[in-house]
Design a protein around this motif. Structure first.
Motif, PDB file in Angstrom:
ATOM      1  N   UNK A 187       0.748  -0.896   0.141  1.00  0.00           N
ATOM      2  CA  UNK A 187       0.280   0.252  -0.078  1.00  0.00           C
ATOM      3  C   UNK A 187       0.926   1.228   0.032  1.00  0.00           C
ATOM      4  N   UNK A 188       1.293   1.358   0.629  1.00  0.00           N
ATOM      5  CA  UNK A 188       2.573   2.553   0.880  1.00  0.00           C
ATOM      6  C   UNK A 188       3.460   2.272  -0.419  1.00  0.00           C
ATOM      7  N   UNK A 189       3.887   1.704  -1.044  1.00  0.00           N
ATOM      8  CA  UNK A 189       4.519   1.691  -2.000  1.00  0.00           C
ATOM      9  C   UNK A 189       4.084   2.045  -3.900  1.00  0.00           C
ATOM     10  N   UNK A 190       2.588   2.359  -3.153  1.00  0.00           N
ATOM     11  CA  UNK A 190       0.977   2.562  -4.823  1.00  0.00           C
ATOM     12  C   UNK A 190       0.874   4.040  -3.874  1.00  0.00           C
ATOM     13  N   UNK A 191       0.455   3.685  -2.824  1.00  0.00           N
ATOM     14  CA  UNK A 191       0.594   5.635  -2.244  1.00  0.00           C
ATOM     15  C   UNK A 191       1.812   6.751  -2.857  1.00  0.00           C
ATOM     16  N   UNK A 192       3.051   5.282  -2.711  1.00  0.00           N
ATOM     17  CA  UNK A 192       4.294   6.544  -3.716  1.00  0.00           C
ATOM     18  C   UNK A 192       4.583   6.675  -4.777  1.00  0.00           C
ATOM     19  N   UNK A 193       4.068   5.678  -5.486  1.00  0.00           N
ATOM     20  CA  UNK A 193       3.819   6.274  -6.937  1.00  0.00           C
ATOM     21  C   UNK A 193       2.448   6.925  -7.113  1.00  0.00           C
ATOM     22  N   UNK A 194       1.472   7.003  -6.963  1.00  0.00           N
ATOM     23  CA  UNK A 194       0.686   7.780  -6.807  1.00  0.00           C
ATOM     24  C   UNK A 194       0.612   8.666  -6.977  1.00  0.00           C
ATOM     25  N   UNK A 195       1.175   9.262  -5.642  1.00  0.00           N
ATOM     26  CA  UNK A 195       1.690  10.415  -5.189  1.00  0.00           C
ATOM     27  C   UNK A 195       3.229  11.231  -6.367  1.00  0.00           C
ATOM     28  N   UNK A 196       3.248  10.532  -6.627  1.00  0.00           N
ATOM     29  CA  UNK A 196       4.412  11.135  -7.865  1.00  0.00           C
ATOM     30  C   UNK A 196       4.184  10.911  -9.264  1.00  0.00           C
ATOM     31  N   UNK A 197       3.253  10.535  -9.785  1.00  0.00           N
ATOM     32  CA  UNK A 197       2.499  10.543 -10.611  1.00  0.00           C
ATOM     33  C   UNK A 197       1.358  11.907 -10.736  1.00  0.00           C
ATOM     34  N   UNK A 198       1.245  12.119  -9.271  1.00  0.00           N
ATOM     35  CA  UNK A 198       0.555  13.390  -8.904  1.00  0.00           C
ATOM     36  C   UNK A 198       0.822  14.289  -9.597  1.00  0.00           C
ATOM     37  N   UNK A 199       2.382  14.314  -9.185  1.00  0.00           N
ATOM     38  CA  UNK A 199       3.372  15.694  -9.098  1.00  0.00           C
ATOM     39  C   UNK A 199       3.965  16.002 -10.712  1.00  0.00           C
TER      40      UNK A 199
END
Length: 353
Positions: A187-199
């Protein structure tokens, strides 16, 4: 010093913190601080502390951790809200290695964050809940944190990290983790990927006009540009298929282009018809005039041909005469000059006479 250790009650429960500075053994007091110990054990079983850094270090005072964001602003509990303070008269901040809950400097605001003392901290008595202590020689790994360089916000320049937590002795058999370590990590990895994609700013692929294009693709791109407003009113680029009039290239026309082409063809056909009509009227008028001037249609045509032929012959004869006259005049000038020189006597002739 020995009397201080004898005052503390016996421990029951043990957790191993694997950090970048070495292992840290923590023994627990579940009887004296049940809520704090249960919260700490369950978070360890769920892998909540894996990857947490010691984000705050006060030399000879304490080292604080327990926030997954590493900022010190997040502190969750397994109860869904902060839990109450638990004070016991036999648990005191009398020496280094005491493990206690970090709060928001107000009562009953405990969560996931905790700290380890780096020396006696009597000023924290009855302000923070004590639930464990560092045991054995692992206290020397804790004291390595005391030697770190920190900035103006008491944050180490190179914060130590909790790599993994392992529960060696769980005094509560009824603890059921809400999630596993692997699930939390995913879940932490998915959240990090989503945050990076949004940034990341959205990148628009540019159309390569050097490649062959098809009408449908270009129309879709034009529609997208119109909706976003980035290329409002821009004219669609045309490919070689659309611009070159070459039968070897397959041209895929849009409905609008086919309509315009049909209108242009109709206009061209109308212009051709109008020109043909004018030529026909002009030819008929000339024929009518010629018929009225000549006695008969056949004789007028023959006479017209003869007149044209005679005019052409006459013009040729006049041109030849002018050319011959110009040539004769040009050739006669040297002869006249020579004759004049022969007629004029020279000085030598007069002397001889």
């Amino acid at each position: 010093m020995s009397s201080i250790y004898e005052i503390a009650p016996p421990t029951k429960g043990k957790v191993l913190l694997k950090t970048t500075l070495g292992d840290i053994d923590i023994e627990l007091w579940p009887k004296e601080a049940p809520k704090a110990v249960r919260n700490f054990l369950q978070l360890c079983l769920e892998g909540y502390y894996d990857g947490c850094v010691f984000h705050r270090v006060l030399k000879d005072f304490l080292a604080q951790t327990g926030d997954p964001t590493g900022t010190g602003t997040t502190s969750e509990s397994v109860y869904g809200s902060p839990f109450k303070d638990e004070f016991h008269s036999r648990l005191r901040f009398a020496h280094r290695g005491i493990v206690a809950c970090a709060n928001a400097n107000v009562e009953h605001s405990n969560g996931s964050q905790f700290f380890i003392t780096l020396g006696p901290t009597e000023s924290l008595q009855k302000k923070n809940t004590i639930f464990g202590k560092v045991s054995g020689e692992t206290i020397y790994n804790v004291m390595e944190i005391n030697n770190l360089e920190v900035d103006d916000n008491d944050r180490p320049e190179h914060p130590p990290t909790i790599l993994e937590t392992e529960v060696l002795w769980n005094p509560f058999d009824d603890i059921v983790p809400r999630t596993t370590k692997s699930e939390r990590q995913a879940a932490a990895e998915r959240a990090a990927e989503e945050a990076a994609a949004a940034a990341r700013p959205a990148k628009r692929l540019k159309k390569n006009v050097a490649l062959l294009s098809f009408g449908g693709d270009g129309d879709e791109e034009d529609a997208d540009e119109h909706e976003t407003g980035a290329m409002a009113g821009a004219k669609r680029l045309k490919s070689a298929h659309e611009t070159l009039d070459d039968a070897r290239l397959v041209k895929v026309d849009t409905e609008e282009e086919r309509r315009l082409a049909a209108e242009e063809a109709a206009e061209a056909e109308a212009r051709r018809a109008a020109v043909a009509e004018r030529l026909a009227r002009h030819s008929a008028a000339r024929h009518h005039t010629a018929s009225a001037a000549a006695p008969s249609g056949d004789s007028s045509s023959d006479e017209q041909d003869e007149t044209d032929a005679g005019f052409e012959t006459k013009m040729r004869k006049q041109a030849l005469k002018k050319q011959q006259a110009f040539g004769d005049a040009h050739n006669s000038k040297p002869k006249e000059q020579n004759a004049a020189r022969r007629k004029v006597p020279s000085d030598s002739d007069d002397d001889s006479d």
